[in-house]
Design a protein around this motif. Structure first.
Motif, PDB file in Angstrom:
ATOM      1  N   ARG A  49       0.827  -1.207   0.000  1.00  0.00           N
ATOM      2  CA  ARG A  49       0.000   0.000   0.000  1.00  0.00           C
ATOM      3  C   ARG A  49       0.864   1.260   0.000  1.00  0.00           C
ATOM      4  N   THR A  50       1.831   1.274  -0.905  1.00  0.00           N
ATOM      5  CA  THR A  50       2.783   2.369  -0.978  1.00  0.00           C
ATOM      6  C   THR A  50       2.700   3.073  -2.327  1.00  0.00           C
ATOM      7  N   LEU A  51       2.617   4.377  -2.298  1.00  0.00           N
ATOM      8  CA  LEU A  51       2.809   5.223  -3.464  1.00  0.00           C
ATOM      9  C   LEU A  51       3.669   6.372  -2.979  1.00  0.00           C
ATOM     10  N   ALA A  52       4.853   6.500  -3.550  1.00  0.00           N
ATOM     11  CA  ALA A  52       5.791   7.519  -3.085  1.00  0.00           C
ATOM     12  C   ALA A  52       6.571   8.087  -4.252  1.00  0.00           C
ATOM     13  N   ALA A  53       7.052   9.289  -4.055  1.00  0.00           N
ATOM     14  CA  ALA A  53       7.929   9.924  -5.034  1.00  0.00           C
ATOM     15  C   ALA A  53       9.025  10.643  -4.274  1.00  0.00           C
ATOM     16  N   ALA A  54      10.177  10.726  -4.907  1.00  0.00           N
ATOM     17  CA  ALA A  54      11.295  11.492  -4.370  1.00  0.00           C
ATOM     18  C   ALA A  54      11.929  12.231  -5.532  1.00  0.00           C
ATOM     19  N   VAL A  55      12.329  13.477  -5.289  1.00  0.00           N
ATOM     20  CA  VAL A  55      12.960  14.270  -6.336  1.00  0.00           C
ATOM     21  C   VAL A  55      14.261  14.875  -5.831  1.00  0.00           C
ATOM     22  N   ALA A  56      15.189  15.054  -6.765  1.00  0.00           N
ATOM     23  CA  ALA A  56      16.473  15.692  -6.465  1.00  0.00           C
ATOM     24  C   ALA A  56      16.904  16.436  -7.726  1.00  0.00           C
ATOM     25  N   ARG A 111       3.531  15.591  -3.473  1.00  0.00           N
ATOM     26  CA  ARG A 111       2.284  15.803  -2.719  1.00  0.00           C
ATOM     27  C   ARG A 111       1.151  14.937  -3.257  1.00  0.00           C
ATOM     28  N   ILE A 112       1.068  14.795  -4.570  1.00  0.00           N
ATOM     29  CA  ILE A 112       0.034  13.936  -5.158  1.00  0.00           C
ATOM     30  C   ILE A 112       0.226  12.496  -4.712  1.00  0.00           C
ATOM     31  N   CYS A 113       1.464  12.017  -4.727  1.00  0.00           N
ATOM     32  CA  CYS A 113       1.728  10.640  -4.275  1.00  0.00           C
ATOM     33  C   CYS A 113       1.316  10.435  -2.826  1.00  0.00           C
ATOM     34  N   ARG A 114       1.596  11.415  -1.987  1.00  0.00           N
ATOM     35  CA  ARG A 114       1.229  11.301  -0.567  1.00  0.00           C
ATOM     36  C   ARG A 114      -0.266  11.440  -0.342  1.00  0.00           C
ATOM     37  N   GLY A 115      -0.984  11.983  -1.349  1.00  0.00           N
ATOM     38  CA  GLY A 115      -2.413  12.210  -1.182  1.00  0.00           C
ATOM     39  C   GLY A 115      -2.719  13.444  -0.365  1.00  0.00           C
ATOM     40  N   ALA A 163      -6.679  13.254  -4.532  1.00  0.00           N
ATOM     41  CA  ALA A 163      -7.815  12.609  -3.859  1.00  0.00           C
ATOM     42  C   ALA A 163      -8.187  11.272  -4.494  1.00  0.00           C
ATOM     43  N   LEU A 164      -7.603  10.948  -5.626  1.00  0.00           N
ATOM     44  CA  LEU A 164      -7.905   9.676  -6.296  1.00  0.00           C
ATOM     45  C   LEU A 164      -7.278   8.509  -5.535  1.00  0.00           C
ATOM     46  N   PRO A 165      -7.736   7.281  -5.783  1.00  0.00           N
ATOM     47  CA  PRO A 165      -7.074   6.120  -5.193  1.00  0.00           C
ATOM     48  C   PRO A 165      -5.606   6.056  -5.647  1.00  0.00           C
ATOM     49  N   ALA A 166      -4.763   5.444  -4.850  1.00  0.00           N
ATOM     50  CA  ALA A 166      -3.316   5.432  -5.109  1.00  0.00           C
ATOM     51  C   ALA A 166      -2.960   4.919  -6.503  1.00  0.00           C
ATOM     52  N   ARG A 167      -3.559   3.837  -6.925  1.00  0.00           N
ATOM     53  CA  ARG A 167      -3.205   3.272  -8.234  1.00  0.00           C
ATOM     54  C   ARG A 167      -3.608   4.217  -9.369  1.00  0.00           C
ATOM     55  N   ALA A 168      -4.735   4.897  -9.228  1.00  0.00           N
ATOM     56  CA  ALA A 168      -5.159   5.874 -10.240  1.00  0.00           C
ATOM     57  C   ALA A 168      -4.188   7.052 -10.275  1.00  0.00           C
ATOM     58  N   ARG A 169      -3.708   7.487  -9.104  1.00  0.00           N
ATOM     59  CA  ARG A 169      -2.705   8.565  -9.067  1.00  0.00           C
ATOM     60  C   ARG A 169      -1.429   8.139  -9.774  1.00  0.00           C
ATOM     61  N   PHE A 170      -1.003   6.903  -9.536  1.00  0.00           N
ATOM     62  CA  PHE A 170       0.217   6.406 -10.193  1.00  0.00           C
ATOM     63  C   PHE A 170       0.038   6.423 -11.707  1.00  0.00           C
ATOM     64  N   HIS A 171      -1.086   5.928 -12.182  1.00  0.00           N
ATOM     65  CA  HIS A 171      -1.320   5.905 -13.630  1.00  0.00           C
ATOM     66  C   HIS A 171      -1.414   7.319 -14.204  1.00  0.00           C
ATOM     67  N   TRP A 172      -2.025   8.233 -13.493  1.00  0.00           N
ATOM     68  CA  TRP A 172      -2.115   9.614 -13.968  1.00  0.00           C
ATOM     69  C   TRP A 172      -0.723  10.238 -14.042  1.00  0.00           C
ATOM     70  N   LEU A 173       0.079  10.020 -13.001  1.00  0.00           N
ATOM     71  CA  LEU A 173       1.424  10.609 -12.972  1.00  0.00           C
ATOM     72  C   LEU A 173       2.356  10.013 -14.020  1.00  0.00           C
ATOM     73  N   THR A 174       2.152   8.762 -14.366  1.00  0.00           N
ATOM     74  CA  THR A 174       3.067   8.101 -15.313  1.00  0.00           C
ATOM     75  C   THR A 174       2.535   8.100 -16.746  1.00  0.00           C
ATOM     76  N   ALA A 175       1.435   8.792 -16.996  1.00  0.00           N
ATOM     77  CA  ALA A 175       0.909   8.886 -18.363  1.00  0.00           C
ATOM     78  C   ALA A 175       1.905   9.633 -19.244  1.00  0.00           C
ATOM     79  N   ARG A 176       2.024   9.191 -20.484  1.00  0.00           N
ATOM     80  CA  ARG A 176       2.943   9.834 -21.432  1.00  0.00           C
ATOM     81  C   ARG A 176       2.476  11.251 -21.717  1.00  0.00           C
ATOM     82  N   ARG A 177       3.424  12.181 -21.743  1.00  0.00           N
ATOM     83  CA  ARG A 177       3.119  13.559 -22.102  1.00  0.00           C
ATOM     84  C   ARG A 177       4.332  14.198 -22.751  1.00  0.00           C
ATOM     85  N   SER A 178       4.067  15.192 -23.533  1.00  0.00           N
ATOM     86  CA  SER A 178       5.135  15.931 -24.194  1.00  0.00           C
ATOM     87  C   SER A 178       5.218  17.300 -23.525  1.00  0.00           C
TER      88      SER A 178
END
Length: 133
Positions: free
Chosen positions: A34-41, A68-72, A81-96
């Motif tokens: 039940r983990t969704l996390a992000a780290a940036v540097a 912040r989105i990953c943490r909810g 506010a979406l479920p974790a898996r939906a947030r992951f899919h939204w964040l990893t969607a291809r974009r230009s």
């Protein structure tokens, strides 16, 4: 116990038409833990090597929003506010855009809690000194 996880590398592509990028973070999803996390540097010197006019402050704000989105977090907007898996899919969607992600990769780990930090060190941070040199 081994758990399956998915991850993607966050990239900054300062001049999309040139397709040059630097890795600046990771997004990790481990449903079993039940983990969704992000780290940036974000390394401003590396980014300015590709584009001396890159707006570091604006990019950092957008990268922080991914965390912040990953943490909810409530201040992460409606996507947070979406479920974790939906947030992951939204964040990893291809974009230009200036901020992009790699294709999603899958792995297995016995330590999902330390996974985000390990992937950040492996995929984003500069390598340490070569031993024995």
């Amino acid at each position: 116990m081994q758990r399956v996880y998915d991850y993607a590398v966050i990239r900054v592509v300062p001049r999309v038409e040139r397709e040059e990028f630097i890795n600046v973070g990771v997004i990790v999803s481990c449903q079993g833990a039940r983990t969704l996390a992000a780290a940036v540097a974000l390394d401003p010197a590396r980014l300015h090597a590709l584009d001396p006019h890159a707006d570091i402050a604006t990019l950092q704000r957008h990268l922080d929003a991914i965390v912040r989105i990953c943490r909810g977090d409530a201040d992460g907007g409606p996507i947070a506010a979406l479920p974790a898996r939906a947030r992951f899919h939204w964040l990893t969607a291809r974009r230009s855009s200036v901020i992009q992600v790699s294709p999603v990769h899958t792995g297995r780990t016995a330590d999902p809690d330390g996974l985000c930090a390990r992937l950040l060190a492996r995929m984003v941070l500069p390598p340490g000194p070569v031993r024995g040199a």
